[in-house]
Write a protein that holds these residues in place. Structure first.
Motif, PDB file in Angstrom:
ATOM      1  N   PHE A   1       0.851  -1.186   0.000  1.00 38.01           N
ATOM      2  CA  PHE A   1       0.000   0.000   0.000  1.00 38.01           C
ATOM      3  C   PHE A   1       0.887   1.237   0.000  1.00 38.01           C
ATOM      4  CE2 PHE A   1      -2.470   3.368   2.042  1.00 38.01           C
ATOM      5  CZ  PHE A   1      -3.653   3.300   1.334  1.00 38.01           C
ATOM      6  N   GLY A   2       0.655   2.121  -0.943  1.00 34.58           N
ATOM      7  CA  GLY A   2       1.445   3.341  -1.034  1.00 34.58           C
ATOM      8  C   GLY A   2       0.570   4.571  -1.027  1.00 34.58           C
ATOM      9  N   TYR A   3       1.111   5.652  -0.456  1.00 42.36           N
ATOM     10  CA  TYR A   3       0.368   6.904  -0.333  1.00 42.36           C
ATOM     11  C   TYR A   3       1.290   8.040  -0.750  1.00 42.36           C
ATOM     12  CZ  TYR A   3      -2.383  10.631   1.942  1.00 42.36           C
ATOM     13  OH  TYR A   3      -3.117  11.751   2.205  1.00 42.36           O
ATOM     14  N   ASP A   4       0.831   8.855  -1.704  1.00 39.05           N
ATOM     15  CA  ASP A   4       1.612   9.996  -2.186  1.00 39.05           C
ATOM     16  C   ASP A   4       0.813  11.274  -1.992  1.00 39.05           C
ATOM     17  OD1 ASP A   4       3.673   8.361  -3.025  1.00 39.05           O
ATOM     18  OD2 ASP A   4       2.863   8.133  -5.042  1.00 39.05           O
ATOM     19  N   HIS A   5       1.462  12.262  -1.360  1.00 35.19           N
ATOM     20  CA  HIS A   5       0.883  13.577  -1.137  1.00 35.19           C
ATOM     21  C   HIS A   5       2.034  14.567  -1.277  1.00 35.19           C
ATOM     22  CE1 HIS A   5      -0.404  16.996   1.468  1.00 35.19           C
ATOM     23  NE2 HIS A   5      -1.541  16.793   0.833  1.00 35.19           N
TER      24      HIS A   5
ATOM     25  N   GLY B   1      -6.737   6.249   6.467  1.00 32.64           N
ATOM     26  CA  GLY B   1      -7.358   7.536   6.222  1.00 32.64           C
ATOM     27  C   GLY B   1      -6.403   8.687   6.451  1.00 32.64           C
ATOM     28  N   SER B   2      -6.819   9.874   6.064  1.00 33.68           N
ATOM     29  CA  SER B   2      -6.013  11.076   6.273  1.00 33.68           C
ATOM     30  C   SER B   2      -6.824  12.106   7.039  1.00 33.68           C
ATOM     31  CB  SER B   2      -5.551  11.656   4.928  1.00 33.68           C
ATOM     32  OG  SER B   2      -6.655  11.946   4.100  1.00 33.68           O
ATOM     33  N   ALA B   3      -6.125  12.979   7.725  1.00 31.69           N
ATOM     34  CA  ALA B   3      -6.781  13.968   8.584  1.00 31.69           C
ATOM     35  C   ALA B   3      -7.648  14.912   7.752  1.00 31.69           C
ATOM     36  CB  ALA B   3      -5.733  14.757   9.354  1.00 31.69           C
ATOM     37  N   PRO B   4      -8.891  15.142   8.181  1.00 32.41           N
ATOM     38  CA  PRO B   4      -9.792  15.998   7.406  1.00 32.41           C
ATOM     39  C   PRO B   4      -9.431  17.477   7.523  1.00 32.41           C
ATOM     40  CG  PRO B   4     -10.856  15.266   9.424  1.00 32.41           C
ATOM     41  CD  PRO B   4      -9.544  14.553   9.352  1.00 32.41           C
TER      42      PRO B   4
ATOM     43  N   GLU C   1      -2.725  14.724   6.893  1.00 31.87           N
ATOM     44  CA  GLU C   1      -1.708  13.753   7.302  1.00 31.87           C
ATOM     45  C   GLU C   1      -2.307  12.345   7.289  1.00 31.87           C
ATOM     46  OE1 GLU C   1       1.016  12.542  11.207  1.00 31.87           O
ATOM     47  OE2 GLU C   1      -0.280  14.297  11.255  1.00 31.87           O
ATOM     48  N   PRO C   2      -1.653  11.383   6.622  1.00 29.89           N
ATOM     49  CA  PRO C   2      -2.204  10.032   6.564  1.00 29.89           C
ATOM     50  C   PRO C   2      -1.871   9.231   7.816  1.00 29.89           C
ATOM     51  CG  PRO C   2      -0.189  10.126   5.294  1.00 29.89           C
ATOM     52  CD  PRO C   2      -0.435  11.527   5.792  1.00 29.89           C
ATOM     53  N   GLN C   3      -2.741   8.294   8.141  1.00 33.56           N
ATOM     54  CA  GLN C   3      -2.496   7.360   9.226  1.00 33.56           C
ATOM     55  C   GLN C   3      -2.020   6.021   8.648  1.00 33.56           C
ATOM     56  OE1 GLN C   3      -2.928   8.115  12.744  1.00 33.56           O
ATOM     57  NE2 GLN C   3      -2.822  10.094  11.716  1.00 33.56           N
ATOM     58  N   LYS C   4      -1.364   5.239   9.471  1.00 30.84           N
ATOM     59  CA  LYS C   4      -0.850   3.955   9.015  1.00 30.84           C
ATOM     60  C   LYS C   4      -2.014   3.029   8.632  1.00 30.84           C
ATOM     61  CE  LYS C   4       3.237   4.093  12.027  1.00 30.84           C
ATOM     62  NZ  LYS C   4       3.933   3.426  13.160  1.00 30.84           N
TER      63      LYS C   4
ATOM     64  N   GLU D   1      -6.295  10.877  14.487  1.00 29.28           N
ATOM     65  CA  GLU D   1      -5.283   9.944  14.958  1.00 29.28           C
ATOM     66  C   GLU D   1      -5.940   8.616  15.333  1.00 29.28           C
ATOM     67  OE1 GLU D   1      -3.594  11.902  18.313  1.00 29.28           O
ATOM     68  OE2 GLU D   1      -5.401  11.751  19.525  1.00 29.28           O
ATOM     69  N   ARG D   2      -5.119   7.695  15.805  1.00 27.77           N
ATOM     70  CA  ARG D   2      -5.617   6.427  16.293  1.00 27.77           C
ATOM     71  C   ARG D   2      -6.337   6.650  17.624  1.00 27.77           C
ATOM     72  NH1 ARG D   2      -3.598   1.507  14.964  1.00 27.77           N
ATOM     73  NH2 ARG D   2      -3.570   2.522  12.943  1.00 27.77           N
TER      74      ARG D   2
END
Length: 703
Positions: free
Chosen positions: A439-443, A481-484, A492-495, A543-544
């Motif tokens: 799983f990859g996330y690009d921002h 998910g990422s912070a709204p 900011e994305p979460q793991k 966050e978690r």
């Protein structure tokens, strides 16, 4: 403009179809379009590694809503189809724009959990049309082996109509007591010397009027399902959809801040009154394309390649009523005016499936690779705040806004290799599989890649020819998910999160009735905006939150219970709670938001012997009490919605005519349709009002 165009195109299409049908009247007179009585039984399913598997042999809870049940209820949205399955509730939103759903208290991810023909992840940010669908399948729970990073709420699979050996030509018109007018054309044919080419085309369009005054709009669907039997070993399928809906979206209602640990809730406002401005349009367009190739290498092995693209763009004026006075309703309306949002899913899958026999054991093996890339542009947003009254809303003038140039862009990549073995010997089916995921996330400010291997284990025992027992353990992955917008760690994305599921149950068939019962437990991390317990949201952080456990019992039954009597029923009891908390121990033992303890549905239809062709129906749909936030500072009451219906099948000039009438929410009960969810700001959950009593009518003429 679009409405005027449809007004010209649809009648022309209907007239053309009538002419074509008249020219072929001799060939089509004997077409049997509808069965005399309903069966509502699930046959083989088309979802995940269980494609083409009898529903009884699937070691998970699965509900199938077929075309006949959709027609009997005039289901015009996913929720109206899914109301027949236990554990389903609305989340955050009402019914005017699209259906945001949760299953077993878990949000159904709009970009990954909705699938077309078991494969392509379509974007559920528009009302996904049902006119071109043969059935809706709901595979509940963890689906990570086949679908990668998806929440454990389950997979909603939409199976398209295809051309069969019998030609189909049908025109349909539907309306309601609000003044909607929608027409549709459904044509299916096979061509070629040996019928090797098939085409099923659906065209639908018209004007929508909502029970919410001044919240109407229009919609269209152009869809085609094509297939080509290239050789006796090679089959190609192509599905295309062009969807559009432009309506005024009703406002959600933001809860007030807690006072002494309790959130005061307003009384339910009149659902017919539009709180949002009459210019608060939700304008969305979507295109879905899916191509699949099945090539039989020999009598035992098939090589499948599937590729697809789902695209959605939307402009949205989303309103939230906030800071209102509980007695007078006077407060303010925050309108988020967003334009140029778009979402693109690109999906690719290749797999080799076949059978080998080793002694007394038969192995059905699947080896596959899948990847999905989601490109998401958040668009540009301006917020406008105006005075408004919750109970007696006023007209709001539209003002011009200047949009910022910034358009945040995200890319996520989900890749995975998987292997699955279904071993059969005697009365046993043993199933095991592994998926190696990336799983990859690009921002613009963040980039990461994660790897994980997850297992699936299950067993089915054929107790009798009609009854199976099953048990299974599955692990899955989901995007953290990422912070709204508006949080201190915005975007900011979460793991990624690992979820676990145990399930066991029984499935049986008895004299035309299918019944299922299951025990299940799901464990998953819980992400959300931290409930800081203050009136300020300045330090809110996504966050978690902790760990959640969802433990429940579900039963369902569908089919014919007696001559001329059919039913579709389900019920679920769910014990859900936070079992761990990262930063706030107050969460432990609390129930996740918008998670009813009990949900149940019952739909019964009776075909009258005294009036051939006439069937009467009644439905009851119960959703229990739900907490509105993770701190359980308020809860909305449970409710039961009652529906009544009738359908009449007759002949008109030798053609099959179906007339259907349904009254939804017969008692006109006011209720909260949605009460937030655990992945939104827990200091300010959103409430949505259920729809009032509505009469729906339709007529369908089949040539």
């Amino acid at each position: 403009m679009r409405t005027r165009l449809l007004a010209r195109l649809i009648p022309a299409a209907l007239l053309a179809a009538c002419g074509a049908a008249h020219a072929q009247e001799k060939q089509l007179e004997t077409v049997e379009v509808f069965a005399t009585e309903s069966s509502w039984q699930a046959g083989s399913v088309g979802v995940g590694t269980f494609r083409d598997t009898p529903a009884k042999d699937v070691p998970m809870t699965i509900n199938v809503v077929d075309r006949d049940l959709l027609d009997a209820q005039q289901a015009n949205s996913l929720y109206e189809a899914m109301k027949n399955t236990a554990g389903v509730a609305r989340a955050q939103l009402g019914a005017t724009a699209y259906d945001n759903l949760s299953i077993r208290g878990l949000l159904v991810e709009n970009r990954s959990n909705y699938r077309l023909n078991g494969g392509l992840p379509v974007v559920n940010l528009i009302d996904l049309p049902l006119e071109n669908k043969e059935r809706v399948e709901v595979l509940k729970g963890v689906g990570g082996l086949y679908y990668g990073f998806v929440p454990p709420s389950g997979i909603i699979n939409l199976v398209t109509k295809r051309a069969g050996s019998t030609p189909v030509t049908a025109v349909q018109f539907s309306t309601d007591d609000n003044g909607s007018a929608v027409a549709g054309l459904d044509v299916g044919r096979r061509f070629g010397a040996d019928g090797q080419f098939g085409a099923r085309v659906n065209i639908v369009g018209g004007q929508l009027e909502s029970p919410v005054r001044d919240a109407g709009g229009d919609r269209h669907l152009y869809a085609g399902a094509f297939d080509w039997q290239v050789t006796d070993r090679w089959l190609l399928k192509l599905d295309v959809e062009d969807i559009a809906k432009d309506v005024v979206e009703q406002s959600s209602i933001k809860t007030l801040n807690a006072v002494n640990g309790k959130i005061p809730l307003p009384h339910i406002p009149d659902p017919r009154k539009l709180i949002a401005p009459d210019w608060a349009n939700y304008d969305a367009k979507a295109q879905n394309v899916q191509l699949r190739s099945d090539f039989a290498i020999d009598d035992n092995w098939i090589w499948t390649v599937e590729a697809g693209r789902a695209y959605l763009e939307r402009d949205r004026n989303f309103s939230q009523m906030e800071n209102y006075n509980l007695a007078t309703g006077e407060g303010r309306l925050r309108i988020s005016r967003t334009k140029d949002q778009d979402y693109t899913n690109r999906n690719l899958r290749t797999e080799l499936a076949g059978r080998i026999t080793t002694g007394a054991v038969t192995h059905d093996l699947t080896f596959g690779y899948a990847q999905n890339t989601l490109n998401q542009t958040l668009g540009t947003t301006r917020q406008v705040t105006v005075a408004q009254n919750l109970f007696n809303p006023r007209d709001i003038a539209k003002t011009a806004v200047t949009y910022p140039a910034m358009q945040p862009h995200f890319d996520t990549r989900d890749k995975g290799w998987y292997v699955f073995d279904r071993a059969g010997f005697g009365d046993w089916l043993l199933m095991g599989g592994l998926r190696a995921s990336e799983f990859g996330y690009d921002h613009p400010t963040t980039e990461y890649t994660k790897h994980k291997v997850t297992p699936t284990l299950a067993a089915v025992y054929k107790l009798t020819p009609a009854t199976n027992l099953y048990a299974g353990y599955l692990e899955g992955l989901e995007d953290g998910g990422s912070a709204p917008l508006g949080t201190v760690n915005e975007f900011e994305p979460q793991k990624p999160m690992v979820t676990k599921q145990w399930e066991g149950g029984i499935k049986t068939e008895w004299q035309g009735l299918q019944a299922n019962a299951a025990l299940f437990q799901i464990e998953r991390p819980m992400n959300g905006v931290n409930p800081n317990g203050t009136t300020s949201t300045a330090d809110d952080r996504y966050e978690r939150l902790g760990e959640g456990r969802y433990r429940g019992v579900e039963v369902s039954a569908g089919g014919r219970i007696a001559p001329r009597w059919s039913l579709f029923a389900s019920a679920q009891w769910l014990d859900a709670e936070f079992t761990e908390a990262e930063n706030d121990p107050r969460l432990v033992g609390n129930r996740p938001a918008n998670t009813p303890r009990v949900t149940a549905s019952l739909f019964v239809e009776h075909s009258l012997a005294a009036v051939p062709g006439l069937a009467l129906s009644a439905g009851a749909y119960y959703t229990g009490k739900r907490e509105v936030d993770p701190l359980n500072q308020a809860a909305v009451d449970g409710f039961t919605r009652y529906d009544l219906g009738a359908r009449y099948r007759t002949k008109l000039d030798g053609k099959q005519l179906d007339l259907v009438a349904n009254v939804e929410n017969v008692t006109d009960e006011r209720y909260w349709a949605a009460a937030g969810d655990s992945r939104v700001n827990s200091n300010s959950p959103l409430l949505a009002v259920g729809m009032p009593r509505t009469l729906r009518l339709s007529a369908k003429l089949s040539f």
